[in-house]
Design a protein around this motif. Structure first.
Motif: not given
Length: 106
Positions: A11, A13-15, A18, A26, A30, A97
């Protein structure tokens, strides 16, 4: 520096991915619905903060270190408004998330 694709928590990493891509869709994906945040100890409106501090000002995070299973970061953060500063980030993750993040100078 830790490459973003090697950050431990998916989560987080996705933040960070983005933020660094300037990808608002994105970034929203996240976050949980109703996600909250604080900056230097004060709660902020997340959408307003993200627009001002990330998207309209070219925000970018270079992660120096991580702890707490990848949910606490120290990063060099830069944007066109404030330049570059060493920052601390702490993330609360729910259902894969980010439900809250707290940032401030490290």
């Amino acid at each position: 520096m830790i490459p973003v694709n090697q950050l431990t928590d998916p989560a987080v990493r996705a933040f960070v991915t983005a933020v660094n891509a300037g990808d608002q869709q994105a970034f929203a994906a996240a976050l949980t619905p109703g996600a909250t945040m604080s900056d230097d100890g004060s709660d902020r409106d997340l959408q307003d903060w993200a627009e001002r501090e990330v998207f309209s000002s070219g925000g970018h995070m270079d992660v120096e270190s991580e702890s707490d299973g990848g949910r606490a970061l120290v990063a060099s953060y830069r944007n066109d408004t404030w330049g570059e500063m060493r920052t601390a980030w702490r993330f609360t993750v729910s259902d894969g998330r980010v439900s809250r993040f707290e940032t401030g100078q490290a």
